[in-house]
Design an enzyme around this catalytic site. Structure first.
Site, PDB file in Angstrom:
ATOM      1  N   ASN A  34      -9.955  -0.072  -0.245  1.00 14.75           N
ATOM      2  CA  ASN A  34      -8.497   0.016  -0.193  1.00 14.75           C
ATOM      3  C   ASN A  34      -7.932  -0.558  -1.497  1.00 14.75           C
ATOM      4  OD1 ASN A  34      -5.770  -0.408   0.232  1.00 14.75           O
ATOM      5  ND2 ASN A  34      -6.004  -1.207   2.312  1.00 14.75           N
ATOM      6  N   CYS A  63       0.812  -1.231   0.000  1.00 17.51           N
ATOM      7  CA  CYS A  63       0.000   0.000   0.000  1.00 17.51           C
ATOM      8  C   CYS A  63       0.840   1.273   0.000  1.00 17.51           C
ATOM      9  CB  CYS A  63      -0.960   0.005   1.187  1.00 17.51           C
ATOM     10  SG  CYS A  63      -2.132  -1.340   1.118  1.00 17.51           S
ATOM     11  N   HIS A  67      -3.291   7.283   1.981  1.00 13.22           N
ATOM     12  CA  HIS A  67      -3.700   5.938   1.549  1.00 13.22           C
ATOM     13  C   HIS A  67      -5.066   5.654   2.159  1.00 13.22           C
ATOM     14  CE1 HIS A  67      -3.973   1.792   0.767  1.00 13.22           C
ATOM     15  NE2 HIS A  67      -3.731   1.396   2.011  1.00 13.22           N
TER      16      HIS A  67
HETATM   17  N1  ACO Z   1     -18.411  -8.259   9.135  1.00 12.01           N
HETATM   18  C1  ACO Z   1     -18.900  -8.459  10.358  1.00 12.01           C
HETATM   19  N2  ACO Z   1     -18.123  -8.727  11.424  1.00 12.01           N
HETATM   20  C2  ACO Z   1     -16.784  -8.779  11.221  1.00 12.01           C
HETATM   21  C3  ACO Z   1     -16.223  -8.561   9.951  1.00 12.01           C
HETATM   22  C4  ACO Z   1     -17.080  -8.305   8.886  1.00 12.01           C
HETATM   23  N3  ACO Z   1     -16.642  -8.074   7.644  1.00 12.01           N
HETATM   24  N4  ACO Z   1     -14.870  -8.663  10.063  1.00 12.01           N
HETATM   25  C5  ACO Z   1     -14.597  -8.925  11.355  1.00 12.01           C
HETATM   26  N5  ACO Z   1     -15.766  -8.997  12.059  1.00 12.01           N
HETATM   27  C6  ACO Z   1     -15.942  -9.272  13.479  1.00 12.01           C
HETATM   28  C7  ACO Z   1     -14.741  -9.961  14.074  1.00 12.01           C
HETATM   29  O1  ACO Z   1     -14.825 -11.344  13.884  1.00 12.01           O
HETATM   30  C8  ACO Z   1     -14.875  -9.554  15.524  1.00 12.01           C
HETATM   31  O2  ACO Z   1     -15.838 -10.391  16.128  1.00 12.01           O
HETATM   32  P1  ACO Z   1     -15.625 -10.921  17.660  1.00 12.01           P
HETATM   33  O3  ACO Z   1     -15.600  -9.663  18.480  1.00 12.01           O
HETATM   34  O4  ACO Z   1     -16.811 -11.780  17.859  1.00 12.01           O
HETATM   35  O5  ACO Z   1     -14.314 -11.622  17.645  1.00 12.01           O
HETATM   36  C9  ACO Z   1     -15.466  -8.147  15.460  1.00 12.01           C
HETATM   37  O6  ACO Z   1     -16.040  -8.035  14.151  1.00 12.01           O
HETATM   38  C10 ACO Z   1     -14.442  -7.050  15.644  1.00 12.01           C
HETATM   39  O7  ACO Z   1     -13.311  -7.329  14.814  1.00 12.01           O
HETATM   40  P2  ACO Z   1     -12.020  -6.434  14.833  1.00 12.01           P
HETATM   41  O8  ACO Z   1     -10.985  -7.020  13.929  1.00 12.01           O
HETATM   42  O9  ACO Z   1     -11.660  -6.162  16.241  1.00 12.01           O
HETATM   43  O10 ACO Z   1     -12.616  -5.094  14.172  1.00 12.01           O
HETATM   44  P3  ACO Z   1     -11.928  -3.703  14.021  1.00 12.01           P
HETATM   45  O11 ACO Z   1     -12.774  -2.674  14.619  1.00 12.01           O
HETATM   46  O12 ACO Z   1     -10.460  -3.730  14.385  1.00 12.01           O
HETATM   47  O13 ACO Z   1     -11.994  -3.470  12.428  1.00 12.01           O
HETATM   48  C11 ACO Z   1     -10.585  -3.586  10.469  1.00 12.01           C
HETATM   49  C12 ACO Z   1     -11.326  -4.368  11.541  1.00 12.01           C
HETATM   50  C13 ACO Z   1     -11.584  -2.825   9.656  1.00 12.01           C
HETATM   51  C14 ACO Z   1      -9.820  -4.566   9.587  1.00 12.01           C
HETATM   52  C15 ACO Z   1      -9.584  -2.591  11.117  1.00 12.01           C
HETATM   53  O14 ACO Z   1      -8.865  -3.248  12.126  1.00 12.01           O
HETATM   54  C16 ACO Z   1      -8.606  -1.959  10.133  1.00 12.01           C
HETATM   55  O15 ACO Z   1      -8.968  -1.157   9.295  1.00 12.01           O
HETATM   56  N6  ACO Z   1      -7.314  -2.284  10.262  1.00 12.01           N
HETATM   57  C17 ACO Z   1      -6.254  -1.633   9.459  1.00 12.01           C
HETATM   58  C18 ACO Z   1      -6.247  -2.065   8.032  1.00 12.01           C
HETATM   59  C19 ACO Z   1      -5.086  -1.394   7.340  1.00 12.01           C
HETATM   60  O16 ACO Z   1      -4.740  -0.253   7.592  1.00 12.01           O
HETATM   61  N7  ACO Z   1      -4.379  -2.071   6.468  1.00 12.01           N
HETATM   62  C20 ACO Z   1      -3.136  -1.471   5.946  1.00 12.01           C
HETATM   63  C21 ACO Z   1      -3.076  -1.340   4.550  1.00 12.01           C
HETATM   64  S1  ACO Z   1      -3.487  -2.808   3.683  1.00 12.01           S
HETATM   65  C22 ACO Z   1      -2.104  -3.292   2.763  1.00 12.01           C
HETATM   66  O17 ACO Z   1      -1.007  -2.887   2.942  1.00 12.01           O
HETATM   67  C23 ACO Z   1      -2.317  -4.389   1.726  1.00 12.01           C
END
Ligand code: ACO
Length: 325
Positions: free
Chosen positions: A282, A115, A252
């Site tokens: 993304n 990214c 990004h």
């Molecule tokens: N739909 C519904 N529920 C979901 C989904 C979904 N798509 N995905 C995860 N959940 C659930 C999980 O299982 C979890 O359930 P649990 O509490 O029963 O275990 C709950 O939702 C919370 O999950 P978290 O992972 O804690 O959710 P979070 O608020 O952290 O959001 C996310 C997840 C959106 C991925 C976030 O952490 C994020 O944006 N992270 C950074 C991503 C990023 O910056 N990537 C870098 C660039 S990518 C690259 O370089 C290729």
């Protein structure tokens, strides 16, 4: 004192026609429009159809950028494509773009920093220009992240999209102060110890297969806000400017919450962070030039504006670039 500046003389972008909505995803995995929108800001993303490739997207964005710059393919000395989803393991997407735009001289190569790829590509382009190894460069960020998705994994498949954006960058003269047009500095960082937070579980010298993207999202999120804010501060202070002097931040597009948290940390109004996350998701190395293109076309970014580009991605890699449009 006269200095060489890498000046942006044209931009272009391309998104595949097929739009995948959150509601469609909710029929594929256990998720909902509400969850995706609330946690990420994403409502829809563009994805390629069968037979459509990263080089196809790159070519379309490049063609638009060349037209915008009123530059012919023969005037380009170097093509750099930032991508982590090449058509083939080799040769590079950049050489495909080179041949398809009809360029028969110069050089072409890909840059792979996931990214952060576009920021890395811009740093390379700026170095080539300042060391007089190239005068006019076509820099493209192009991705088909949909090809890396495990479409049964709701924690990743809802986040990514496909697209491409391109800039034409040309050597120009500046007076060596902050009134110049062009790139003032780029700041690149990586920490390879954080591999396990974000990677693809395949490749030519391991499984021999492409593999799927794997991410510990919560962990990546924690690093993102800190690393991005620090790289923005490093870039601003390297050129002796205050964060408040920056007209537009082009980040990004990983998660609206990362954008908002970064803006809060830097005490900047969130409206000054260009966001396309709702419509693009993304798109990895394509997201910064795609967002730039949107803000230039809708008139927010104007000639003379001070712009800060930033990104963080797999590696982990991250970085920022400061320039006057
Ligand atoms: N739909 C519904 N529920 C979901 C989904 C979904 N798509 N995905 C995860 N959940 C659930 C999980 O299982 C979890 O359930 P649990 O509490 O029963 O275990 C709950 O939702 C919370 O999950 P978290 O992972 O804690 O959710 P979070 O608020 O952290 O959001 C996310 C997840 C959106 C991925 C976030 O952490 C994020 O944006 N992270 C950074 C991503 C990023 O910056 N990537 C870098 C660039 S990518 C690259 O370089 C290729």
């Amino acid at each position: 004192m006269t200095v060489i500046r890498s000046q942006i003389i044209g931009c272009g972008a391309y998104l595949p026609e097929r739009i995948l909505t959150n509601d469609e995803l909710a029929r594929m995995v256990d998720t909902s429009d509400e969850w995706i929108a609330a946690r990420t800001g994403i409502r829809r993303r563009h994805i390629v159809v069968d037979g459509e490739t990263t080089a196809d997207l790159a070519l379309r964005a490049a063609t638009r950028a060349l037209a915008d710059a009123r530059v012919t393919a023969q005037e380009i000395d170097l093509v750099i494509v930032a991508t982590t989803t090449p058509n083939e393991t080799f040769p590079s997407v950049a050489t495909a773009v080179q041949s398809r735009i009809g360029m028969t001289r110069g050089a072409a190569f890909d840059v792979q920093a996931v990214c952060s790829g576009f920021i890395y590509g811009l740093a390379v382009a700026d170095s080539f220009i300042r060391t007089k190894q190239a005068e006019t460069i076509l820099l493209v960020g192009a991705e088909t992240m949909s090809r890396l998705m495990d479409w049964t994994d709701r924690t990743t498949c809802v986040l990514f999209g496909d697209g491409a954006g391109a800039l034409v960058i040309r050597a120009g003269e500046g007076g060596g102060d902050l009134s110049d047009r062009g790139v003032f500095n780029t700041k690149l960082y990586s920490d390879g110890r954080l591999h396990d937070l974000l990677y693809v579980d395949g490749g030519p010298s391991t499984t021999g297969m492409t593999g799927h993207l794997r991410m510990l999202g919560k962990e990546v999120f924690k690093h993102a806000v800190i690393n991005i804010a620090e790289s923005i501060e490093a870039s601003a202070s390297a050129s002796g400017i205050a964060i408040s002097d920056i007209d537009w931040f082009v980040p990004h597009q990983a998660n609206q919450r990362i954008l908002d948290a970064t803006a809060r940390r830097l005490k900047v109004a969130p409206q000054r962070f260009i966001s396309t996350i709702e419509d693009h998701g993304n798109t990895s190395a394509a997201s910064v030039p795609l967002a730039l293109d949107v803000a230039v076309r809708d008139g927010r970014i104007k000639r003379g504006d001070l712009i800060l580009l930033e990104a963080m991605g797999g590696g982990l890699t991250w970085g920022a670039a400061l320039l006057r449009w």
